[in-house]
Design a protein around this motif. Structure first.
Motif, short mmCIF file in Angstrom:
data_model
loop_
_atom_site.label_atom_id
_atom_site.label_comp_id
_atom_site.label_asym_id
_atom_site.label_seq_id
_atom_site.Cartn_x
_atom_site.Cartn_y
_atom_site.Cartn_z
N VAL A 277 -34.24 -19.33 -13.64
CA VAL A 277 -34.67 -20.57 -12.97
C VAL A 277 -35.34 -21.51 -13.98
O VAL A 277 -35.11 -22.72 -13.96
N ARG A 278 -36.17 -20.96 -14.86
CA ARG A 278 -36.83 -21.79 -15.89
C ARG A 278 -35.80 -22.46 -16.79
O ARG A 278 -35.89 -23.66 -17.07
N VAL A 279 -34.81 -21.68 -17.23
CA VAL A 279 -33.78 -22.25 -18.11
C VAL A 279 -32.96 -23.30 -17.36
O VAL A 279 -32.64 -24.36 -17.90
N ASP A 291 -27.30 -22.54 -8.96
CA ASP A 291 -27.69 -21.30 -8.27
C ASP A 291 -26.56 -20.29 -8.27
O ASP A 291 -26.79 -19.08 -8.35
N ASP A 292 -25.31 -20.76 -8.17
CA ASP A 292 -24.18 -19.83 -8.20
C ASP A 292 -24.11 -19.10 -9.53
O ASP A 292 -23.78 -17.90 -9.58
N HIS A 293 -24.40 -19.80 -10.63
CA HIS A 293 -24.41 -19.13 -11.93
C HIS A 293 -25.51 -18.05 -11.98
O HIS A 293 -25.29 -16.97 -12.52
N ILE A 294 -26.67 -18.38 -11.42
CA ILE A 294 -27.77 -17.41 -11.40
C ILE A 294 -27.38 -16.19 -10.59
O ILE A 294 -27.60 -15.04 -10.99
N LYS A 295 -26.77 -16.42 -9.42
CA LYS A 295 -26.37 -15.30 -8.57
C LYS A 295 -25.30 -14.44 -9.25
O LYS A 295 -25.29 -13.21 -9.10
N ALA A 296 -24.42 -15.08 -10.01
CA ALA A 296 -23.38 -14.33 -10.72
C ALA A 296 -24.00 -13.42 -11.77
O ALA A 296 -23.57 -12.26 -11.93
N VAL A 297 -25.01 -13.90 -12.50
CA VAL A 297 -25.68 -13.07 -13.51
C VAL A 297 -26.45 -11.94 -12.84
O VAL A 297 -26.50 -10.81 -13.34
N ILE A 298 -27.06 -12.23 -11.68
CA ILE A 298 -27.77 -11.18 -10.94
C ILE A 298 -26.79 -10.07 -10.54
O ILE A 298 -27.11 -8.87 -10.62
N LEU A 299 -25.58 -10.44 -10.13
CA LEU A 299 -24.57 -9.43 -9.81
C LEU A 299 -24.27 -8.56 -11.01
O LEU A 299 -24.12 -7.34 -10.89
N ASP A 300 -24.16 -9.18 -12.20
CA ASP A 300 -23.96 -8.39 -13.42
C ASP A 300 -25.09 -7.39 -13.62
O ASP A 300 -24.85 -6.22 -13.96
N MET A 301 -26.32 -7.85 -13.43
CA MET A 301 -27.49 -6.98 -13.64
C MET A 301 -27.46 -5.80 -12.67
O MET A 301 -27.67 -4.65 -13.08
N PHE A 302 -27.20 -6.08 -11.40
CA PHE A 302 -27.24 -5.01 -10.41
C PHE A 302 -26.09 -4.03 -10.57
O PHE A 302 -26.28 -2.81 -10.54
N SER A 303 -24.87 -4.57 -10.75
CA SER A 303 -23.72 -3.69 -10.85
C SER A 303 -23.73 -2.91 -12.15
O SER A 303 -23.45 -1.70 -12.17
N GLY A 304 -24.07 -3.58 -13.27
CA GLY A 304 -24.09 -2.90 -14.56
C GLY A 304 -25.34 -2.07 -14.78
O GLY A 304 -25.27 -0.91 -15.21
N GLY A 305 -26.50 -2.64 -14.47
CA GLY A 305 -27.76 -1.97 -14.77
C GLY A 305 -28.03 -0.75 -13.92
O GLY A 305 -28.66 0.20 -14.38
N THR A 306 -27.55 -0.75 -12.68
CA THR A 306 -27.81 0.37 -11.78
C THR A 306 -26.78 1.48 -11.95
O THR A 306 -27.10 2.63 -12.25
N ASP A 307 -25.51 1.14 -11.78
CA ASP A 307 -24.47 2.17 -11.77
C ASP A 307 -24.32 2.88 -13.11
O ASP A 307 -24.18 4.11 -13.15
N THR A 308 -24.30 2.13 -14.21
CA THR A 308 -24.05 2.77 -15.50
C THR A 308 -25.16 3.74 -15.88
O THR A 308 -24.89 4.84 -16.36
N SER A 309 -26.41 3.35 -15.65
CA SER A 309 -27.54 4.22 -16.02
C SER A 309 -27.60 5.45 -15.14
O SER A 309 -27.74 6.58 -15.62
N SER A 310 -27.52 5.25 -13.82
CA SER A 310 -27.63 6.39 -12.91
C SER A 310 -26.45 7.34 -13.10
O SER A 310 -26.61 8.56 -13.05
N THR A 311 -25.26 6.79 -13.33
CA THR A 311 -24.08 7.62 -13.55
C THR A 311 -24.24 8.49 -14.79
O THR A 311 -23.90 9.69 -14.79
N THR A 312 -24.78 7.93 -15.87
CA THR A 312 -24.95 8.69 -17.11
C THR A 312 -25.96 9.82 -16.94
O THR A 312 -25.74 10.94 -17.41
N ILE A 313 -27.09 9.54 -16.27
CA ILE A 313 -28.08 10.60 -16.04
C ILE A 313 -27.47 11.71 -15.19
O ILE A 313 -27.66 12.91 -15.45
N ASP A 314 -26.72 11.33 -14.16
CA ASP A 314 -26.12 12.30 -13.27
C ASP A 314 -25.11 13.19 -14.01
O ASP A 314 -25.11 14.42 -13.86
N TRP A 315 -24.25 12.58 -14.83
CA TRP A 315 -23.30 13.37 -15.62
C TRP A 315 -24.04 14.29 -16.58
O TRP A 315 -23.65 15.46 -16.78
N ALA A 316 -25.12 13.78 -17.20
CA ALA A 316 -25.89 14.60 -18.15
C ALA A 316 -26.48 15.82 -17.46
O ALA A 316 -26.41 16.95 -17.99
N MET A 317 -27.08 15.64 -16.28
CA MET A 317 -27.66 16.77 -15.56
C MET A 317 -26.58 17.77 -15.15
O MET A 317 -26.78 18.99 -15.23
#
Length: 502
Positions: A277-279, A291-317
């Motif tokens: 928002v500041r930028v 706002d659509d650009h901001i929402k698109a980046v938020i989608l990247d954060m949620f889809s990439g930041g959540t699934d990839t990390s949790s998936t890697t920990i789960d595979w490791a365990m």
């Protein structure tokens, strides 16, 4: 949900005839000399049957084993090149970068990501460079990732306490570790993005996950672009995806509106929406953002930041449970490092060398995103073969990480293989590129690793783990699910026993 093949064979005979006429009247660049070799294919639909009923990365690996490391494929009318060897991947991602720095366009991703306004799917060019720069400098630099450590420490402490509580209650001895890990990472990403764990977070993530699975399917307009208007009429999936995207958009609109009223991150700092928002409001941009650009980046954060990390920990365990010697070695390391500490902080895990080897080996065997998708901006030459402009390029990271020419016992989980090895995942060793390489390399590596290392270390320190009664580690289901991010299909249920460190 009907697949493309199902829909295709339900088309009226006249439509199939029309598609056949178009395919053979307007052949794509299959007649160009020096193209890579092509496996046998069917008229009209090309190589799509090779993918039917299989996970794409496994189906493509089978094609490469049979016909070679570089192949020219036909996905309907759409030409593509498959790369399945480290040298060819390096040539394409390094030597031919940025000639191959675009992303393939698709109807589904365009709908979901606000006409490709996000960072992952936007075309290579000025807008993409601007948004990636903002992402790296303002949000995901090493300094900014460290600034979020209090959020991770707080969420991991709650995560560990919830497992302690489940163990003490004795209601159900087995804990769904997969679900707990996913909730942990989604809470961290939510607080980093919005300054707090937003209401309806689980519903939002569920909708995003469903939409991504729908968006990456082979849609009729994507594989028969010459008949796009007619094909879109028959694409039931597209209509469903538009409705789902509308719901996601409504949730994100509400989050942005609430955030603007609050306008403050946790611990007095900026969260990611603050930054965007500041930028946006600064006006000092070559390419203005909305706002659509901001929402698109938020989608990247949620889809990439959540699934990839949790998936890697789960595979490791899962892999550690199936390899008890590696589990024991990892627990000795973390318990020695944390001995006598009442509170464990992120800075305490810096020296955990074996833990880092475990994460490397997990990423080799189970890269969260097993296929890198690129598109050529200009004609490329790889291994003396021509890849024409506007071709799709598929780099099978999963297959490359299991190539027996580069890895001894490639199917085995052996973290020690990285000991005294200079191989890393920062895009310079093309036999190991789980985060990609070149200009389109994942910008969130530091953020992702921070969300993997600290929770995994805590799981190994605080608990001893065993299988539910009547089960052995060999019973752990290692079946992969479908989607852009490939996780284990079913939950990992384990019994935790608190470790007494005194």
């Amino acid at each position: 949900m009907a697949t493309t093949i199902d829909i295709l064979f339900l088309l009226p005979p006249l439509t199939i005839l029309l598609l056949t006429i178009i395919t053979f009247t307007f052949p794509h660049r299959s007649q160009i000399t020096k193209l890579p070799p092509t496996p046998p294919r069917l008229p009209l639909i090309g190589h799509i049957p090779h993918l039917a009923g299989k996970l794409p990365h496994r189906a493509l690996a089978g094609l490469a084993r049979k016909y070679g490391p570089i192949l020219h494929l036909h996905l309907g009318q759409v030409p593509a090149v498959l790369i399945s060897s480290p040298p060819l991947a390096g040539e394409l991602l390094k030597v031919q970068d940025p000639a191959c720095a675009d992303r393939p366009d698709s109807i589904g991703i365009r709908i979901l990501c606000y006409n490709n306004s996000d960072i992952v799917s936007s075309p290579y060019g000025g807008y993409w460079r601007q948004m990636r720069k903002i992402c790296i400098i303002e949000m995901l630099s090493s300094k900014n990732v460290r600034s979020f450590c209090r959020i991770r420490e707080d969420e991991v402490a709650r995560f560990v306490e919830s497992i302690f509580a489940s163990s003490a209650a004795g209601e159900s001895p087995a804990v769904d570790v997969s679900d707990r890990i996913f909730r942990l990472t989604s809470s961290v990403v939510s607080r980093v993005a919005f300054g707090r764990a937003v209401g309806g977070r689980d519903e939002l993530l569920g909708m995003i996950d469903t939409a991504l699975t729908m968006a990456v399917g082979l849609e009729l307009p994507d594989i028969f672009p010459a008949l796009s208007a007619a094909a879109r009429v028959l694409s039931w999936n597209e209509r469903r995806l538009r409705r789902l995207q509308g719901k996601i958009d409504g949730v994100l609109d509400g989050i942005l509106e609430e955030h603007r009223r609050r306008r403050s991150g946790e611990f007095g700092g900026e969260d990611i929406v603050d930054v965007l928002v500041r930028v946006k409001d600064s006006g000092d941009l070559q390419f203005p953002i909305t706002d659509d650009h901001i929402k698109a980046v938020i989608l990247d954060m949620f889809s990439g930041g959540t699934d990839t990390s949790s998936t890697t920990i789960d595979w490791a365990m899962a892999e550690l449970m199936r390899n008890p010697s590696a589990m024991a070695k990892a627990q000795v390391e973390v318990r020695e490092a944390f001995k006598g500490k009442k509170t464990i902080q992120e800075s305490d895990i810096i020296g955990l060398k074996y833990l880092k080897l475990i994460i490397k080996e997990t990423l080799r065997l189970h890269p969260p995103v097993p296929i890198i998708f690129r598109a050529t901006r200009n004609e490329c030459v790889v291994d003396e073969y021509i890849i024409p402009e506007k071709y799709k390029v598929l780099i099978n990271v999963w297959s490359i990480g299991r190539d027996p020419a580069y890895w001894q016992h490639p199917e085995a989980f052996q973290p020690e293989r990285f000991e005294n090895s200079s191989i890393d995942f920062f895009g310079n060793n093309f036999e190991f590129v789980p985060f990609g390489s070149g200009r389109r390399m994942c910008p969130g590596i530091n953020f992702g690793l921070a969300n993997i290392e600290f929770p995994l270390a805590q799981l190994l320190f605080h608990f001893d783990w065993k299988m539910p009664d009547g089960k052995t580690p060999d019973d752990i289901d290692m079946t992969e699910g479908n989607g852009i991010v490939v996780s284990r299909k079913n939950g990992l249920f384990l019994i935790p026993t608190p470790y007494n460190s005194s």
